[in-house]
Design a protein around this motif. Structure first.
Motif, PDB file in Angstrom:
ATOM      1  N   SER A   1       0.812  -1.213   0.000  1.00 12.46           N
ATOM      2  CA  SER A   1       0.000   0.000   0.000  1.00 12.46           C
ATOM      3  C   SER A   1       0.842   1.258   0.000  1.00 12.46           C
ATOM      4  O   SER A   1       0.384   2.327  -0.425  1.00 12.46           O
ATOM      5  CB  SER A   1      -0.936   0.012   1.214  1.00 12.46           C
TER       6      SER A   1
ATOM      7  N   LEU B   1      -2.957  -3.636 -10.810  1.00  9.00           N
ATOM      8  CA  LEU B   1      -4.400  -3.822 -10.974  1.00  9.00           C
ATOM      9  C   LEU B   1      -4.803  -3.983 -12.438  1.00  9.00           C
ATOM     10  O   LEU B   1      -5.862  -4.544 -12.730  1.00  9.00           O
ATOM     11  CB  LEU B   1      -5.158  -2.638 -10.361  1.00  9.00           C
TER      12      LEU B   1
ATOM     13  N   THR C   1     -10.906  -4.460  -4.774  1.00  3.86           N
ATOM     14  CA  THR C   1      -9.826  -4.035  -3.877  1.00  3.86           C
ATOM     15  C   THR C   1     -10.168  -2.750  -3.138  1.00  3.86           C
ATOM     16  O   THR C   1      -9.453  -2.365  -2.213  1.00  3.86           O
ATOM     17  CB  THR C   1      -8.521  -3.830  -4.666  1.00  3.86           C
TER      18      THR C   1
ATOM     19  N   LEU D   1     -10.291  -2.831   0.737  1.00  5.44           N
ATOM     20  CA  LEU D   1      -9.115  -3.173   1.534  1.00  5.44           C
ATOM     21  C   LEU D   1      -8.811  -2.101   2.576  1.00  5.44           C
ATOM     22  O   LEU D   1      -8.557  -2.397   3.739  1.00  5.44           O
ATOM     23  CB  LEU D   1      -7.906  -3.392   0.622  1.00  5.44           C
TER      24      LEU D   1
ATOM     25  N   TRP E   1      -6.908   2.180  -0.912  1.00  2.00           N
ATOM     26  CA  TRP E   1      -7.314   1.473  -2.103  1.00  2.00           C
ATOM     27  C   TRP E   1      -8.708   1.856  -2.584  1.00  2.00           C
ATOM     28  O   TRP E   1      -9.147   1.379  -3.624  1.00  2.00           O
ATOM     29  CB  TRP E   1      -7.304  -0.046  -1.832  1.00  2.00           C
TER      30      TRP E   1
ATOM     31  N   TRP F   1      -8.682   1.969  -7.984  1.00  2.00           N
ATOM     32  CA  TRP F   1      -9.060   1.180  -9.161  1.00  2.00           C
ATOM     33  C   TRP F   1      -9.643   2.036 -10.282  1.00  2.00           C
ATOM     34  O   TRP F   1      -9.611   1.650 -11.447  1.00  2.00           O
ATOM     35  CB  TRP F   1     -10.059   0.092  -8.762  1.00  2.00           C
TER      36      TRP F   1
END
Length: 395
Positions: A16, A27, A38, A41, A45, A49
């Protein structure tokens, strides 16, 4: 057990702590739905995405079946993904595999495609059910950033001039065009294309493929066939007769269905100065004059495959005993006859290759699986009597 859990958390924290760019790269190897998962998380995160430069949607009815209307939920997720992204973020790759029993609306496909075309798209893959060619893709033919374009189960109705200056790979399968010369316009608009695959091309209305329209070749480039100078690989299978062989004569790898071409004349089978691997597919009958013409006009040929998947009619194979193609005595290495029926012409051809090639290393003959053991034994005995300078493999 607690120690292992703490180690896992430390590993996750270490990942991270990476910058956004390498995380988005990681990703990008996932489907978009998996990448979106994700977001739970941690805060780090949650929105990451939405910055991934690739979008990959694959409709799985099992996943969406618990949501009521699977197709509707899938399309809703695509819209939600596009809306969640920053409009300034580029989309380099867009892949949509949508094989559903219900039709996908034309308007939806066009919205998705037109959106990614405005984001610097480089790779565009649209895989629709081949039975649902109701989807129209209009603006693809004027995208200057596309490098890879793969279409399946779509209609391509282009009214504007084709301009794909960066395209290197074009794959078309079960694609429908409005007119016969449309595929020529499309290919002609790709000046640096390296990989061309056209399988089962359809046209609106009835087309008699046995009648080759002379105006099609002339239309290709102001009365003369334009050669694609960068083309390395071409796969032209059934119902793609309108692409002249001369246009693809620079290829190194070629897959061709022989039944779409008439018995060759000098202007039908040109010289292939760079061709090293050719696969000739046969559906109805073996066009032996074309087979010989290919051998004659491919001086650098190394690998030759004849795939007679259909039931071939035993047309006469009568090679000139005083002529041996240049390739058979220079770089020819491997010859393969698939779905071998053991006809007289097939046997003559196998003998001709093995007797005349001084560089052939392997002759592989694969018999039709449905043939009886007695028929296969008879073939093997016939082939064993042939004079040869190479290894003979019979399967």
């Amino acid at each position: 057990m607690a120690t292992t859990s703490r180690q896992a958390r430390r590993e996750m924290d270490r990942i991270s702590s990476l910058p956004d760019e390498p995380l988005c790269h990681i990703l990008s190897f996932l489907q978009t739905q998996e990448a979106a998962a994700t977001s739970v998380l941690s805060k780090r995160w949650r929105h990451l995405w939405t910055s991934v430069p690739t979008l990959d949607f694959d409709f799985d009815e099992k996943i969406y079946s618990n949501m009521g209307r699977p197709s509707y939920c899938f399309e809703k997720f695509i819209y939600a993904t596009i809306l969640a992204r920053d409009a300034r973020q580029p989309i380099r790759s867009f892949r949509l595999k949508y094989e559903a029993e219900t039709y996908c609306r034309n308007a939806d496909v066009n919205v998705w495609v037109n959106t990614v075309l405005q984001r610097g798209i480089e790779n565009l893959h649209l895989w629709m059910s081949k039975f649902c060619r109701r989807n129209n893709v209009l603006r693809i033919v004027s995208c200057k950033t596309l490098v890879v374009l793969k279409l399946r189960g779509l209609r391509v109705y282009a009214s504007s001039p084709v301009e794909l200056p960066s395209l290197k790979s074009l794959h078309l399968e079960h694609v429908e065009f409005r007119k016969r010369q449309s595929i020529l316009e499309l290919v002609r608009g790709c000046p640096i294309i390296e990989d061309l695959k056209a399988r089962t091309i359809h046209y609106v209305g009835f087309i008699n493929y046995a009648d080759r329209d002379p105006s099609v070749d002339a239309f290709f480039c102001d009365g003369a066939v334009k050669i694609l100078p960068k083309l390395v690989r071409a796969d032209l299978s059934p119902f793609c007769v309108d692409v002249p062989l001369k246009a693809i004569c620079n290829v190194e790898f070629l897959t061709l269905n022989t039944n779409q071409y008439p018995n060759p004349l000098d202007d039908v089978v040109p010289k292939f100065p760079n061709l090293i691997h050719v696969v000739l597919q046969v559906d109805l009958f073996v066009n032996w004059p074309l087979v010989l013409a290919m051998l004659k006009n491919c001086p650098k040929l190394q690998v030759f495959e004849l795939d007679c998947e259909g039931q071939p009619e035993d047309e006469s194979f009568l090679p000139d005993p005083h002529f041996v193609p240049e390739c058979l005595t220079s770089q020819f290495r491997k010859c393969s006859l698939e779905y071998y029926y053991g006809t007289e012409s097939e046997l003559r051809f196998a003998k001709y290759i093995m007797q005349n090639s001084t560089t052939l290393r392997t002759m592989t003959i694969c018999s039709k699986p449905s043939l009886s053991p007695q028929a296969k034994l008879k073939m093997l005995k016939q082939l064993a009597l042939c004079p040869k300078r190479c290894e003979l493999s019979f399967e």
